[in-house]
Write a protein that holds these residues in place. Structure first.
Motif, PDB file in Angstrom:
ATOM      1  N   PRO A  38       0.833  -1.203   0.000  1.00 34.48           N
ATOM      2  CA  PRO A  38       0.000   0.000   0.000  1.00 34.48           C
ATOM      3  C   PRO A  38       0.869   1.255   0.000  1.00 34.48           C
ATOM      4  N   ASP A  39       0.433   2.292  -0.707  1.00 40.91           N
ATOM      5  CA  ASP A  39       1.159   3.566  -0.604  1.00 40.91           C
ATOM      6  C   ASP A  39       0.331   4.573   0.189  1.00 40.91           C
ATOM      7  N   PHE A  40      -0.505   4.045   1.110  1.00 42.32           N
ATOM      8  CA  PHE A  40      -1.241   4.906   2.049  1.00 42.32           C
ATOM      9  C   PHE A  40      -0.928   4.430   3.460  1.00 42.32           C
ATOM     10  N   SER A  41      -1.319   5.232   4.420  1.00 45.47           N
ATOM     11  CA  SER A  41      -0.971   4.931   5.817  1.00 45.47           C
ATOM     12  C   SER A  41      -1.771   3.734   6.332  1.00 45.47           C
ATOM     13  N   PRO A  42      -1.160   2.947   7.232  1.00 48.32           N
ATOM     14  CA  PRO A  42      -1.968   1.933   7.930  1.00 48.32           C
ATOM     15  C   PRO A  42      -3.054   2.644   8.740  1.00 48.32           C
ATOM     16  N   PRO A  43      -4.073   1.917   9.218  1.00 47.19           N
ATOM     17  CA  PRO A  43      -5.136   2.577   9.996  1.00 47.19           C
ATOM     18  C   PRO A  43      -4.555   3.212  11.270  1.00 47.19           C
ATOM     19  N   ASP A  44      -5.248   4.244  11.768  1.00 49.80           N
ATOM     20  CA  ASP A  44      -4.743   4.985  12.946  1.00 49.80           C
ATOM     21  C   ASP A  44      -4.432   4.058  14.115  1.00 49.80           C
ATOM     22  N   PHE A  45      -5.331   3.076  14.366  1.00 54.18           N
ATOM     23  CA  PHE A  45      -5.096   2.223  15.540  1.00 54.18           C
ATOM     24  C   PHE A  45      -3.787   1.446  15.405  1.00 54.18           C
ATOM     25  N   ALA A  46      -3.405   1.108  14.150  1.00 52.43           N
ATOM     26  CA  ALA A  46      -2.163   0.356  13.940  1.00 52.43           C
ATOM     27  C   ALA A  46      -0.951   1.268  14.130  1.00 52.43           C
ATOM     28  N   VAL A  47      -1.058   2.491  13.605  1.00 48.96           N
ATOM     29  CA  VAL A  47       0.049   3.444  13.772  1.00 48.96           C
ATOM     30  C   VAL A  47       0.263   3.697  15.262  1.00 48.96           C
ATOM     31  N   GLN A  48      -0.841   3.900  15.982  1.00 53.17           N
ATOM     32  CA  GLN A  48      -0.726   4.157  17.429  1.00 53.17           C
ATOM     33  C   GLN A  48      -0.143   2.944  18.157  1.00 53.17           C
ATOM     34  N   ALA A  49      -0.561   1.766  17.755  1.00 55.35           N
ATOM     35  CA  ALA A  49      -0.043   0.551  18.411  1.00 55.35           C
ATOM     36  C   ALA A  49       1.465   0.460  18.221  1.00 55.35           C
ATOM     37  N   PHE A  50       1.928   0.816  17.030  1.00 46.66           N
ATOM     38  CA  PHE A  50       3.375   0.740  16.779  1.00 46.66           C
ATOM     39  C   PHE A  50       4.106   1.797  17.595  1.00 46.66           C
ATOM     40  N   GLN A  51       3.519   3.015  17.632  1.00 51.07           N
ATOM     41  CA  GLN A  51       4.164   4.090  18.409  1.00 51.07           C
ATOM     42  C   GLN A  51       4.253   3.684  19.884  1.00 51.07           C
ATOM     43  N   GLN A  52       3.168   3.108  20.357  1.00 53.43           N
ATOM     44  CA  GLN A  52       3.157   2.691  21.766  1.00 53.43           C
ATOM     45  C   GLN A  52       4.196   1.604  22.026  1.00 53.43           C
ATOM     46  N   ALA A  53       4.344   0.708  21.059  1.00 54.63           N
ATOM     47  CA  ALA A  53       5.310  -0.386  21.234  1.00 54.63           C
ATOM     48  C   ALA A  53       6.742   0.135  21.280  1.00 54.63           C
ATOM     49  N   THR A  54       6.988   1.238  20.570  1.00 51.93           N
ATOM     50  CA  THR A  54       8.372   1.745  20.554  1.00 51.93           C
ATOM     51  C   THR A  54       8.632   2.748  21.668  1.00 51.93           C
ATOM     52  N   SER A  55       7.578   3.294  22.281  1.00 54.90           N
ATOM     53  CA  SER A  55       7.827   4.324  23.299  1.00 54.90           C
ATOM     54  C   SER A  55       7.346   3.902  24.694  1.00 54.90           C
ATOM     55  N   GLY A  56       6.672   2.762  24.789  1.00 54.48           N
ATOM     56  CA  GLY A  56       6.126   2.347  26.086  1.00 54.48           C
ATOM     57  C   GLY A  56       7.087   1.453  26.847  1.00 54.48           C
ATOM     58  N   ASP A  57       6.632   0.273  27.181  1.00 59.87           N
ATOM     59  CA  ASP A  57       7.393  -0.690  27.986  1.00 59.87           C
ATOM     60  C   ASP A  57       8.815  -0.889  27.426  1.00 59.87           C
ATOM     61  N   PHE A  58       9.840  -0.488  28.210  1.00 59.46           N
ATOM     62  CA  PHE A  58      11.206  -0.552  27.685  1.00 59.46           C
ATOM     63  C   PHE A  58      11.663  -1.996  27.434  1.00 59.46           C
ATOM     64  N   MET A  59      10.997  -2.962  28.069  1.00 56.08           N
ATOM     65  CA  MET A  59      11.392  -4.360  27.855  1.00 56.08           C
ATOM     66  C   MET A  59      11.041  -4.840  26.431  1.00 56.08           C
ATOM     67  N   LEU A  60      10.215  -4.060  25.739  1.00 52.33           N
ATOM     68  CA  LEU A  60       9.925  -4.429  24.345  1.00 52.33           C
ATOM     69  C   LEU A  60      11.136  -4.185  23.438  1.00 52.33           C
ATOM     70  N   ASN A  61      12.193  -3.546  24.018  1.00 48.73           N
ATOM     71  CA  ASN A  61      13.439  -3.411  23.257  1.00 48.73           C
ATOM     72  C   ASN A  61      14.283  -4.682  23.324  1.00 48.73           C
ATOM     73  N   GLN A  62      13.840  -5.650  24.084  1.00 52.97           N
ATOM     74  CA  GLN A  62      14.685  -6.832  24.341  1.00 52.97           C
ATOM     75  C   GLN A  62      14.136  -8.080  23.625  1.00 52.97           C
ATOM     76  N   TYR A  63      14.956  -9.140  23.705  1.00 53.02           N
ATOM     77  CA  TYR A  63      14.494 -10.426  23.167  1.00 53.02           C
ATOM     78  C   TYR A  63      13.164 -10.814  23.805  1.00 53.02           C
ATOM     79  N   THR A  64      12.403 -11.573  23.022  1.00 56.74           N
ATOM     80  CA  THR A  64      11.209 -12.184  23.605  1.00 56.74           C
ATOM     81  C   THR A  64      11.300 -13.701  23.374  1.00 56.74           C
ATOM     82  N   MET A  65      10.179 -14.398  23.518  1.00 52.36           N
ATOM     83  CA  MET A  65      10.195 -15.853  23.335  1.00 52.36           C
ATOM     84  C   MET A  65      10.505 -16.189  21.870  1.00 52.36           C
TER      85      MET A  65
END
Ligand code: IK2
Length: 424
Positions: A38-65
């Protein structure tokens, strides 16, 4: 260096025809309707989810399962468990991968042995063949064949059918896997329940596994239904179902995919994944988990993105179909996906001698000509066929319609100019 550099598993797959088209598309001033993103933006809820994932819980910067961020495997198991009518254990039946590409690669590496035969229904997404070969397997192709549309009417992807006798003849004692892609890239064909039952019956009769690539499952039109082959009787036990967050939420760069299936098969995929990729980036997985949680709440309602996206793409599809006809391209109406193919036979008879290599299929010469002379990028359909069949299917090009309104308008301008040049 005297030693052979290239590993033998790359023999025969080291040339990729996409490269030239992508290079030309960058060189010329074009409207790009080639690659499927797509050459348009993902839906707002997806953009927000990604922003939250990169700026929220710092442990999301680490390995997971290794096999997936637990909230994601949990929601995938619950969401798809309902659709497939299957109780799923997030730890045993789901593996999160680097895109659907990663799921496919892991599956081929885990299951295909030297000399195993893999049936590929063509036209097919072009990585199935090299992935089979890299694993040491032998691709066996069976073609969907078009029947002519009634005179004066546009054809449809549904006109492309398998010959049941030919399909049955491809199964041998060496057949290990059949690869299915519904909705299909590049045709947009949505396999009907009856067609899937035929394939399922043969897989069961010959004890063959099915890899079912369903990345476009939400993108179906005109009341057609997507059916997962894993939901048919007796098929869960022998099917791997593959999906893509990139395609589901219009965020192809996130590269989150998944594969679901029975534990006795999945355990071999986990071995490959553990020893190759380990896991897909945690933040992207966290964003996808949130997107699915949101979709689960909205599922079946007008607010569901899985309903909104196909509604919007339906309009794009019809817009493109109308526009392409103005210059003599003959689109086939796709039942699903975000691609359509257009018949260029008329051009082939009117301008047969386009520049190109001696044995180059016509559609590749045409696609290059169209980039250079008309400023429009589409993908030659012969690249979705095995080499021996390319000459039989060299009169179609694939357009992608998951594009912004402005891109479709720019397409219209190019087509209008082209049409003007056709006038005497
Ligand atoms: N399976 C199919 C059928 C796909 O089409 C794709 C994405 N490729 O599309 C690009 C194109 O044809 O222009 C994939 C799998 C890979 O999906 P992902 O991006 O999740 O790895």
């Amino acid at each position: 260096m005297a030693k052979r550099l290239q590993a033998r598993r790359l023999d025969g797959i080291d040339h990729n025809p996409w490269v030239e088209i992508v290079r030309l598309a960058k060189e010329y001033d074009v409207v790009n309707l080639g690659q499927g993103f797509p050459d348009f933006s993902p839906p707002d809820f997806a953009v927000q989810a990604f922003q939250q994932a990169t700026s929220g819980d710092f442990m999301l910067n680490q390995y997971t399962m290794a096999f997936g961020y637990p909230p994601l495997t949990k929601i995938l198991a619950s969401f798809f468990g309902k659709l497939l009518g299957q109780e799923m254990d997030p730890l045993k039946n789901v593996l999160v991968t680097v895109g659907a590409y990663g799921a496919l690669f892991t599956a081929f590496q885990a299951l295909v042995d030297e000399g195993d035969e893999v049936i590929i229904i063509e036209p097919a997404f072009d990585c199935y063949e090299p992935m089979t070969m890299m694993a040491g397997g032998h691709p066996v192709f069976v073609s969907l064949r078009p029947s002519p549309a009634p005179k004066g009417q546009l054809g449809s992807s549904n006109d492309w059918q398998l010959d049941p006798i030919e399909l049955a003849s491809k199964f041998t004692p060496r057949t290990k896997i059949l690869v299915l892609n519904t909705p299909n890239n590049p045709l947009g064909k949505v396999f009907s329940k009856m067609e899937l039952e035929l394939i399922a019956g043969l897989c069961q009769q010959h004890d063959v596994l099915c890899i079912s690539d369903e990345v476009y499952q939400w993108l179906v039109y005109d009341g057609h239904q997507h059916v997962s082959i894993a939901s048919l009787p007796g098929m869960w036990d022998r099917t791997l179902t593959i999906g893509s967050a990139g395609k589901s939420f219009s965020a192809t760069g996130w590269k989150v995919g998944w594969v679901m299936g029975p534990d006795n098969i999945m355990k071999h995929l986990r071995t490959v994944h553990q020893n190759s990729i380990f896991h897909c980036p945690t933040q992207a997985q966290a964003a996808v988990a949130q997107c699915f949680e949101r979709e689960q709440q909205h599922f079946g309602q007008p607010s569901s993105y899985f309903l909104q996206l196909p509604q919007a793409m339906h309009l794009n599809r019809d817009h493109m179909i109308r526009s392409l006809q103005s210059v003599g391209l003959e689109p086939l109406i796709p039942q699903g996906s975000y691609f359509l193919i257009a018949d260029i036979s008329d051009f082939k008879s009117r301008m047969p001698n386009l520049p190109g290599a001696a044995d180059e299929p016509y559609d590749r010469c045409f696609a290059k000509w169209m980039i250079k002379n008309k400023g429009l990028v589409a993908i030659p359909v012969s690249i979705f066929f095995s080499r021996p069949h390319q000459k039989d299917f060299d009169h179609y090009i694939r357009f992608c319609f998951v594009k912004d309104e402005a891109t479709l308008q720019a397409m219209d301008e190019r087509l209008c100019r082209w049409k003007g040049e056709l006038q005497p």
